[in-house]
Enzyme design. Sequence first.
Site, PDB file in Angstrom:
ATOM      1  N   ASP A   1       0.830  -1.202   0.000  1.00 54.21           N
ATOM      2  CA  ASP A   1       0.000   0.000   0.000  1.00 54.21           C
ATOM      3  C   ASP A   1       0.867   1.256   0.000  1.00 54.21           C
ATOM      4  OD1 ASP A   1      -1.829   2.028   0.518  1.00 54.21           O
ATOM      5  OD2 ASP A   1      -2.911   0.903   2.052  1.00 54.21           O
TER       6      ASP A   1
ATOM      7  N   ASP B   1      -6.538   3.723 -11.315  1.00 58.43           N
ATOM      8  CA  ASP B   1      -7.901   3.234 -11.512  1.00 58.43           C
ATOM      9  C   ASP B   1      -8.864   4.413 -11.412  1.00 58.43           C
ATOM     10  OD1 ASP B   1     -10.417   1.975 -11.364  1.00 58.43           O
ATOM     11  OD2 ASP B   1      -9.545   0.208 -10.408  1.00 58.43           O
TER      12      ASP B   1
ATOM     13  N   LYS C   1     -17.722   4.578 -11.582  1.00 54.93           N
ATOM     14  CA  LYS C   1     -19.054   4.692 -11.001  1.00 54.93           C
ATOM     15  C   LYS C   1     -19.065   5.741  -9.891  1.00 54.93           C
ATOM     16  CE  LYS C   1     -20.389  -0.079 -12.052  1.00 54.93           C
ATOM     17  NZ  LYS C   1     -20.836  -1.379 -11.494  1.00 54.93           N
TER      18      LYS C   1
ATOM     19  N   THR D   1       2.871   4.458 -23.685  1.00 61.14           N
ATOM     20  CA  THR D   1       2.748   3.023 -23.496  1.00 61.14           C
ATOM     21  C   THR D   1       1.841   2.407 -24.559  1.00 61.14           C
ATOM     22  OG1 THR D   1       0.823   3.200 -22.035  1.00 61.14           O
ATOM     23  CG2 THR D   1       3.009   3.356 -21.016  1.00 61.14           C
ATOM     24  N   ARG D   2       1.910   1.102 -24.676  1.00 60.07           N
ATOM     25  CA  ARG D   2       1.063   0.381 -25.625  1.00 60.07           C
ATOM     26  C   ARG D   2      -0.410   0.595 -25.284  1.00 60.07           C
ATOM     27  NH1 ARG D   2       3.093  -4.051 -24.769  1.00 60.07           N
ATOM     28  NH2 ARG D   2       1.588  -4.991 -23.354  1.00 60.07           N
TER      29      ARG D   2
ATOM     30  N   GLU E   1      -1.722   3.121 -23.682  1.00 57.38           N
ATOM     31  CA  GLU E   1      -2.079   4.491 -24.001  1.00 57.38           C
ATOM     32  C   GLU E   1      -2.253   4.687 -25.499  1.00 57.38           C
ATOM     33  OE1 GLU E   1      -0.309   9.028 -23.252  1.00 57.38           O
ATOM     34  OE2 GLU E   1       0.763   7.264 -22.515  1.00 57.38           O
TER      35      GLU E   1
END
Length: 269
Positions: A150, A173, A177, A246-247, A249
């Site tokens: 963490d 992330d 929602k 990045t791939r 992205e």
Amino acid sequence: MSESRSPQPSLPETAPEATSYVPPKWRTEPRFPDGPAPDPAGSHHERRIRSFQPRRSRVTTGQGEALKRLWSTWGLDIDGNEVLDLGALFDGLPVVLEIGFGMGEATARMAAADPATGILAADVHTPGQGNLLALAERGGLTNVRVANGDAIILLREMLPPDSLAGIRVYFPDPWPKARHHKRRLIQPEFLTLAATRLAPGAVLHCATDWEPYAEQMLEVLTAHPDFENTRPDGGYSPRPGFRPLTRFEGQGLDKGHLVHDLLFRRAGA
């Protein structure tokens, strides 16, 4: 006919004493006895909303071998038990903390392009940890360390004040929602903690391809008294050259997604 029922246990006359937190079995199984711990900060368990969701995924043979062979040298568990000596850990290099590195490809490329900066890369995804270790070994990258656990505990309990030359949070992330927005990492409380660990003038660099999250990031960063936007116009920044495309992205850009970078400096320089 009455429904059959199993015997019910009798209730104790007095309530049992409260027990300490017992993590789920999947968190305590030693998948790699000499590698990252399943639940390194179990003794620091706390009832707070987390911004990440630990998940078990298949570890390839190469990733597993890298974990077994390299963890004792380049890995560390975020257990909250000691304050890290970053100078000793990175041979005196300035250190940038990267929170969430996926499979580590971008991290390895940044480390290779800037060997004068140490990267402390934190994540909970075991395959990604093994993959980054393998990439570091293959590229001869001695300026990468992999932290398991963490990142909040790492910041709060294991890093000295003013010790970081930067923090990178790339594509966290988005928790799209509305009821999950409280799980997003970039919140005022996180920024207050991060500011205490950044050296004055050091930069917090965020990137996301989820536009509503980008808008929230810009709002909370702009409002926070410990940070100031590096953009004079107060908006988003163009992708800096040191952050690789990045791939993942690139696939998003091909689909028309907008990627927003935010670079905010800790105030007080």
